[in-house]
Motif scaffolding. Sequence first.
Motif, PDB file in Angstrom:
ATOM      1  N   LEU A   1       0.744  -0.890  -0.099  1.00  0.00           N
ATOM      2  CA  LEU A   1      -0.037   0.114   0.082  1.00  0.00           C
ATOM      3  C   LEU A   1       0.821   1.367  -0.041  1.00  0.00           C
ATOM      4  O   LEU A   1       0.585   2.222  -0.597  1.00  0.00           O
ATOM      5  CB  LEU A   1      -0.854   0.103   1.180  1.00  0.00           C
ATOM      6  N   LYS A   2       1.919   1.378   0.727  1.00  0.00           N
ATOM      7  CA  LYS A   2       2.767   2.309   0.762  1.00  0.00           C
ATOM      8  C   LYS A   2       3.318   2.558  -0.372  1.00  0.00           C
ATOM      9  O   LYS A   2       3.679   3.639  -1.137  1.00  0.00           O
ATOM     10  CB  LYS A   2       3.947   2.070   1.742  1.00  0.00           C
ATOM     11  N   LEU A   3       3.923   1.419  -1.037  1.00  0.00           N
ATOM     12  CA  LEU A   3       4.356   1.629  -2.460  1.00  0.00           C
ATOM     13  C   LEU A   3       3.589   2.235  -3.539  1.00  0.00           C
ATOM     14  O   LEU A   3       3.863   3.065  -4.231  1.00  0.00           O
ATOM     15  CB  LEU A   3       4.879   0.332  -2.895  1.00  0.00           C
ATOM     16  N   ARG A   4       1.987   1.744  -3.491  1.00  0.00           N
ATOM     17  CA  ARG A   4       1.108   2.363  -4.343  1.00  0.00           C
ATOM     18  C   ARG A   4       0.982   3.809  -4.130  1.00  0.00           C
ATOM     19  O   ARG A   4       0.759   4.454  -5.131  1.00  0.00           O
ATOM     20  CB  ARG A   4      -0.196   1.628  -3.916  1.00  0.00           C
ATOM     21  N   LYS A   5       1.185   4.427  -3.011  1.00  0.00           N
ATOM     22  CA  LYS A   5       1.054   5.801  -2.838  1.00  0.00           C
ATOM     23  C   LYS A   5       2.403   6.627  -3.559  1.00  0.00           C
ATOM     24  O   LYS A   5       2.329   7.632  -3.901  1.00  0.00           O
ATOM     25  CB  LYS A   5       1.050   6.192  -1.453  1.00  0.00           C
ATOM     26  N   LEU A   6       3.544   5.707  -3.411  1.00  0.00           N
ATOM     27  CA  LEU A   6       4.778   6.335  -3.759  1.00  0.00           C
ATOM     28  C   LEU A   6       5.142   6.494  -5.299  1.00  0.00           C
ATOM     29  O   LEU A   6       5.447   7.297  -6.115  1.00  0.00           O
ATOM     30  CB  LEU A   6       6.099   5.644  -3.203  1.00  0.00           C
ATOM     31  N   VAL A   7       4.730   5.365  -5.915  1.00  0.00           N
ATOM     32  CA  VAL A   7       4.666   5.121  -7.425  1.00  0.00           C
ATOM     33  C   VAL A   7       3.417   5.944  -8.070  1.00  0.00           C
ATOM     34  O   VAL A   7       2.358   5.649  -7.838  1.00  0.00           O
ATOM     35  CB  VAL A   7       4.892   3.808  -7.926  1.00  0.00           C
ATOM     36  N   PRO A   8       3.763   6.720  -8.876  1.00  0.00           N
ATOM     37  CA  PRO A   8       2.515   7.599  -9.623  1.00  0.00           C
ATOM     38  C   PRO A   8       1.690   6.516 -10.441  1.00  0.00           C
ATOM     39  O   PRO A   8       2.176   5.731 -11.198  1.00  0.00           O
ATOM     40  CB  PRO A   8       3.022   8.598 -10.331  1.00  0.00           C
ATOM     41  N   GLY A   9       0.491   6.524 -10.454  1.00  0.00           N
ATOM     42  CA  GLY A   9      -0.376   5.657 -11.273  1.00  0.00           C
ATOM     43  C   GLY A   9      -0.630   4.535 -10.883  1.00  0.00           C
ATOM     44  O   GLY A   9      -1.268   3.394 -11.621  1.00  0.00           O
ATOM     45  N   ALA A  10      -0.182   4.060  -9.575  1.00  0.00           N
ATOM     46  CA  ALA A  10      -0.057   2.672  -9.257  1.00  0.00           C
ATOM     47  C   ALA A  10      -1.174   2.027  -8.379  1.00  0.00           C
ATOM     48  O   ALA A  10      -1.000   1.241  -7.918  1.00  0.00           O
ATOM     49  CB  ALA A  10       1.453   2.336  -8.735  1.00  0.00           C
ATOM     50  N   GLU A  11      -1.994   2.951  -8.316  1.00  0.00           N
ATOM     51  CA  GLU A  11      -3.129   2.594  -7.296  1.00  0.00           C
ATOM     52  C   GLU A  11      -4.015   1.468  -7.476  1.00  0.00           C
ATOM     53  O   GLU A  11      -4.387   0.856  -6.583  1.00  0.00           O
ATOM     54  CB  GLU A  11      -4.122   3.808  -7.121  1.00  0.00           C
ATOM     55  N   THR A  12      -4.296   1.291  -8.864  1.00  0.00           N
ATOM     56  CA  THR A  12      -5.352   0.170  -9.167  1.00  0.00           C
ATOM     57  C   THR A  12      -4.524  -0.784  -9.784  1.00  0.00           C
ATOM     58  O   THR A  12      -5.136  -1.874 -10.443  1.00  0.00           O
ATOM     59  CB  THR A  12      -6.314   0.761 -10.206  1.00  0.00           C
ATOM     60  N   MET A  13      -3.257  -1.079  -9.938  1.00  0.00           N
ATOM     61  CA  MET A  13      -2.615  -2.231 -10.551  1.00  0.00           C
ATOM     62  C   MET A  13      -2.768  -3.567  -9.732  1.00  0.00           C
ATOM     63  O   MET A  13      -2.530  -3.310  -8.528  1.00  0.00           O
ATOM     64  CB  MET A  13      -1.129  -1.755 -10.761  1.00  0.00           C
ATOM     65  N   ASP A  14      -2.357  -4.717 -10.291  1.00  0.00           N
ATOM     66  CA  ASP A  14      -1.990  -5.706  -9.661  1.00  0.00           C
ATOM     67  C   ASP A  14      -0.687  -5.857  -9.374  1.00  0.00           C
ATOM     68  O   ASP A  14       0.069  -4.955  -9.578  1.00  0.00           O
ATOM     69  CB  ASP A  14      -2.650  -6.971 -10.363  1.00  0.00           C
ATOM     70  N   SER A  15      -0.385  -6.928  -8.363  1.00  0.00           N
ATOM     71  CA  SER A  15       0.916  -6.744  -7.832  1.00  0.00           C
ATOM     72  C   SER A  15       2.033  -6.818  -8.754  1.00  0.00           C
ATOM     73  O   SER A  15       3.194  -6.392  -8.815  1.00  0.00           O
ATOM     74  CB  SER A  15       1.138  -7.709  -6.709  1.00  0.00           C
ATOM     75  N   TRP A  16       1.650  -7.807  -9.812  1.00  0.00           N
ATOM     76  CA  TRP A  16       2.866  -7.795 -10.784  1.00  0.00           C
ATOM     77  C   TRP A  16       3.304  -6.571 -11.587  1.00  0.00           C
ATOM     78  O   TRP A  16       4.355  -6.258 -11.772  1.00  0.00           O
ATOM     79  CB  TRP A  16       2.294  -9.072 -11.817  1.00  0.00           C
TER      80      TRP A  16
END
Lengths: 93, 179
Positions: free
Chosen positions: B134-149
């Motif tokens: 979750l923290k990573l999703r906030k840091l990388v732009p555009g990554a909120e709805t991706m799957d883990s891969w």
Amino acid sequence: MSSRRPRSRQARVSRITDDQIAGLVSKLQRLIPHNIHTTHSDKVSASRVLQETCNYIKSLHREVDDLSERLSELLQSTDTNSAEADIIRSLFM
Amino acid sequence: MSPSQQPSSPNPTHLKIRFARRFLRALNNLNITKTSPDDDDDGENRVYRRSRRVKIAAYTAMASVVGSRRAWSRAVLWKVRNRSRNRSLLSVRPRRKRVDCKITNNDHDHAKVFVRRRNPNPKRDPFRDSGQVLKLRKLVPGAETMDSWCLMDETADYIKCLAAQVEVMKTLVDLYTTT
């Protein structure tokens, strides 16, 4: 045929998912700076890699902020022109 | 079975050179427009605004070098474009930002078709919402709805480009401090 349940397919897919995620996690591990992992070499847990990745990204963002501040101060005095671009390109070659 | 083919990762030196070129061009533009001082700003605010402009120019330059190959660069460009649109008080056209992984046809100069594995089922994706992710999703732009891969993939590319950007900026700072 009730034996053909998606359970086997699901197990196969989740195995693929785990392997690929492990592969990507190891790829991330190679990208982040190595000096953190000196104690345990290859048995680093995925959560640790993710944590280090988050910290690394945050530190990179901070560096960009700091560098852009310094650049904006330095740019007041100097002027950028095309000659500078050639100098920089020669720095990288 | 290889469910995805990656676009070849860019040579870091090429990346740096292209980023340096665009960044310098943007800085040049900034310098030209900055010569008229704002009288209603006090010194600190002016410095803050200038450094913020440089920062946005850096991120925009890097995102435009990567182009629309990557979700994070698309997200960065979309954000910057949206911000400038809001600032100039134009009406914001509703745009669908596609950040979920699907088949993408890239018609830019790196014309490669790459297929991303579609994995919308959260049961098959054990890492999807764990704490660090979750923290990573906030840091990388555009990554909120991706799957883990896709998230890992985008993160790796993002880190590479960010590190290259930081190196170029350091080189620039060194160059300008010595001359």
